[in-house]
Scaffold this motif. Sequence first.
Motif, PDB file in Angstrom:
ATOM      1  N   LEU A  76       0.809  -1.213   0.000  1.00 42.01           N
ATOM      2  CA  LEU A  76       0.000   0.000   0.000  1.00 42.01           C
ATOM      3  C   LEU A  76       0.846   1.268   0.000  1.00 42.01           C
ATOM      4  CD1 LEU A  76      -2.752  -0.968   2.613  1.00 42.01           C
ATOM      5  CD2 LEU A  76      -3.043  -0.713   0.148  1.00 42.01           C
ATOM      6  N   ALA A  77       2.146   1.146   0.249  1.00 38.75           N
ATOM      7  CA  ALA A  77       3.000   2.330   0.359  1.00 38.75           C
ATOM      8  C   ALA A  77       2.988   3.182  -0.906  1.00 38.75           C
ATOM      9  CB  ALA A  77       4.422   1.907   0.722  1.00 38.75           C
ATOM     10  N   PRO A  78       3.095   2.621  -2.123  1.00 41.43           N
ATOM     11  CA  PRO A  78       3.044   3.481  -3.316  1.00 41.43           C
ATOM     12  C   PRO A  78       1.720   4.223  -3.466  1.00 41.43           C
ATOM     13  CG  PRO A  78       3.942   1.319  -3.867  1.00 41.43           C
ATOM     14  CD  PRO A  78       3.387   1.219  -2.481  1.00 41.43           C
ATOM     15  N   ILE A  79       0.621   3.579  -3.087  1.00 45.33           N
ATOM     16  CA  ILE A  79      -0.685   4.220  -3.204  1.00 45.33           C
ATOM     17  C   ILE A  79      -0.805   5.357  -2.200  1.00 45.33           C
ATOM     18  CG2 ILE A  79      -3.172   3.843  -3.118  1.00 45.33           C
ATOM     19  CD1 ILE A  79      -2.660   0.929  -3.797  1.00 45.33           C
ATOM     20  N   LEU A  92      -9.549  12.569  -6.927  1.00 48.31           N
ATOM     21  CA  LEU A  92      -8.478  11.714  -6.415  1.00 48.31           C
ATOM     22  C   LEU A  92      -9.034  10.534  -5.625  1.00 48.31           C
ATOM     23  CD1 LEU A  92      -5.421  11.328  -6.138  1.00 48.31           C
ATOM     24  CD2 LEU A  92      -5.510  12.703  -4.053  1.00 48.31           C
ATOM     25  N   ASP A  93     -10.147  10.746  -4.928  1.00 48.66           N
ATOM     26  CA  ASP A  93     -10.741   9.665  -4.140  1.00 48.66           C
ATOM     27  C   ASP A  93     -11.038   8.442  -5.000  1.00 48.66           C
ATOM     28  OD1 ASP A  93     -10.580  11.452  -2.148  1.00 48.66           O
ATOM     29  OD2 ASP A  93     -12.698  11.422  -1.603  1.00 48.66           O
ATOM     30  N   ASP A  94     -11.684   8.690  -6.124  1.00 53.31           N
ATOM     31  CA  ASP A  94     -12.064   7.573  -6.992  1.00 53.31           C
ATOM     32  C   ASP A  94     -10.839   6.859  -7.545  1.00 53.31           C
ATOM     33  OD1 ASP A  94     -14.695   8.228  -6.557  1.00 53.31           O
ATOM     34  OD2 ASP A  94     -14.863   9.451  -8.376  1.00 53.31           O
ATOM     35  N   ARG A  95      -9.824   7.624  -7.930  1.00 55.67           N
ATOM     36  CA  ARG A  95      -8.619   7.018  -8.493  1.00 55.67           C
ATOM     37  C   ARG A  95      -7.903   6.176  -7.442  1.00 55.67           C
ATOM     38  NH1 ARG A  95      -4.865   7.770 -12.652  1.00 55.67           N
ATOM     39  NH2 ARG A  95      -3.434   5.997 -12.459  1.00 55.67           N
ATOM     40  N   ASP A  97      -9.190   4.827  -4.731  1.00 57.26           N
ATOM     41  CA  ASP A  97     -10.014   3.653  -4.417  1.00 57.26           C
ATOM     42  C   ASP A  97      -9.841   2.572  -5.480  1.00 57.26           C
ATOM     43  OD1 ASP A  97     -10.976   4.753  -2.116  1.00 57.26           O
ATOM     44  OD2 ASP A  97     -12.826   5.511  -3.005  1.00 57.26           O
ATOM     45  N   ALA A  98      -9.745   3.006  -6.733  1.00 61.18           N
ATOM     46  CA  ALA A  98      -9.552   2.032  -7.813  1.00 61.18           C
ATOM     47  C   ALA A  98      -8.191   1.354  -7.706  1.00 61.18           C
ATOM     48  CB  ALA A  98      -9.696   2.730  -9.165  1.00 61.18           C
ATOM     49  N   GLU A  99      -7.147   2.126  -7.379  1.00 54.28           N
ATOM     50  CA  GLU A  99      -5.811   1.546  -7.240  1.00 54.28           C
ATOM     51  C   GLU A  99      -5.750   0.578  -6.065  1.00 54.28           C
ATOM     52  OE1 GLU A  99      -3.268   1.804  -9.175  1.00 54.28           O
ATOM     53  OE2 GLU A  99      -4.077   3.290 -10.562  1.00 54.28           O
ATOM     54  N   LYS A 193      -8.842   3.124   5.627  1.00 51.92           N
ATOM     55  CA  LYS A 193      -8.469   4.051   6.695  1.00 51.92           C
ATOM     56  C   LYS A 193      -7.209   4.842   6.335  1.00 51.92           C
ATOM     57  CE  LYS A 193      -7.054   4.204  11.555  1.00 51.92           C
ATOM     58  NZ  LYS A 193      -5.752   4.875  11.267  1.00 51.92           N
ATOM     59  N   ALA A 194      -6.228   4.165   5.722  1.00 52.03           N
ATOM     60  CA  ALA A 194      -4.986   4.841   5.362  1.00 52.03           C
ATOM     61  C   ALA A 194      -5.235   5.951   4.354  1.00 52.03           C
ATOM     62  CB  ALA A 194      -3.990   3.824   4.799  1.00 52.03           C
ATOM     63  N   LEU A 195      -6.017   5.681   3.325  1.00 48.45           N
ATOM     64  CA  LEU A 195      -6.282   6.693   2.305  1.00 48.45           C
ATOM     65  C   LEU A 195      -7.089   7.851   2.868  1.00 48.45           C
ATOM     66  CD1 LEU A 195      -7.045   4.421  -0.785  1.00 48.45           C
ATOM     67  CD2 LEU A 195      -4.931   5.639  -0.231  1.00 48.45           C
ATOM     68  N   ARG A 196      -8.070   7.554   3.718  1.00 47.64           N
ATOM     69  CA  ARG A 196      -8.873   8.632   4.295  1.00 47.64           C
ATOM     70  C   ARG A 196      -8.041   9.474   5.253  1.00 47.64           C
ATOM     71  NH1 ARG A 196     -10.716   7.209   0.605  1.00 47.64           N
ATOM     72  NH2 ARG A 196     -12.783   6.399   0.099  1.00 47.64           N
ATOM     73  N   THR A 197      -7.072   8.851   5.922  1.00 49.30           N
ATOM     74  CA  THR A 197      -6.198   9.605   6.818  1.00 49.30           C
ATOM     75  C   THR A 197      -5.352  10.599   6.039  1.00 49.30           C
ATOM     76  OG1 THR A 197      -6.088   7.760   8.390  1.00 49.30           O
ATOM     77  CG2 THR A 197      -4.358   9.413   8.527  1.00 49.30           C
TER      78      THR A 197
END
Length: 221
Positions: A76-79, A92-95, A97-99, A193-197
Amino acid sequence: MNLLNSLREILALGGPVVAILLFMSVLTVAVTLYKLWQFAACGVGRHRVLSQALQDWDAGDRSAARERLSKSRSYLAPIVAAAMDARDAPNLDDRLDAEAGLALAGLERGFRLLDTVAQLAPLLGLFGTVLGMIDAFQSLQSAGASVDPSLLAGGIWVALVTTAVGLAVAMPTSMVLSWFESRTARERVFADKALRTVLVPGQPIQETVDANQPLAAHGHA
């Protein structure tokens, strides 16, 4: 040698159905070993460094967060790094989430095969038992008036061998699949959680809560 002899005896008793079930068991073991290697290589369940980076980001220390993130070996680090570098990008959220969904789909590769084995193995075992029972009753019919009970009993227990083998293949496969699915489900929660943070760090959220506290207090009053 004893194991090989036992396998030969089982194959001789169960016939082609048992051979198919044994092949499915070998396939299950191969997929399980591959998934264990994949999970270990991707760092599934091991996000200590990434979690520390997210804590730094949440606290507003952007440089420390990026430095810690560069040391993380999580898939998940690159994402997360892309989210940190392009927080203000549109949609960006959608992109992201897709990744993240694509990365998790890679972890789930092979689950369908394990699920197929877990569902199909008992049915194959039952199918072999039915075939064996048909053969046993045909032998009983051919015996005519001189019926030997041991002939029927022997045919029945030989037929039940396929059911036993089918269950022996299905039960551990189902347990392994459930374990993999539970690990993947936890990864999905952590990724979200990581992306939302990163996208909505804690400081703005705290400011919003503090701004709303007088209104809530006035409402209670």
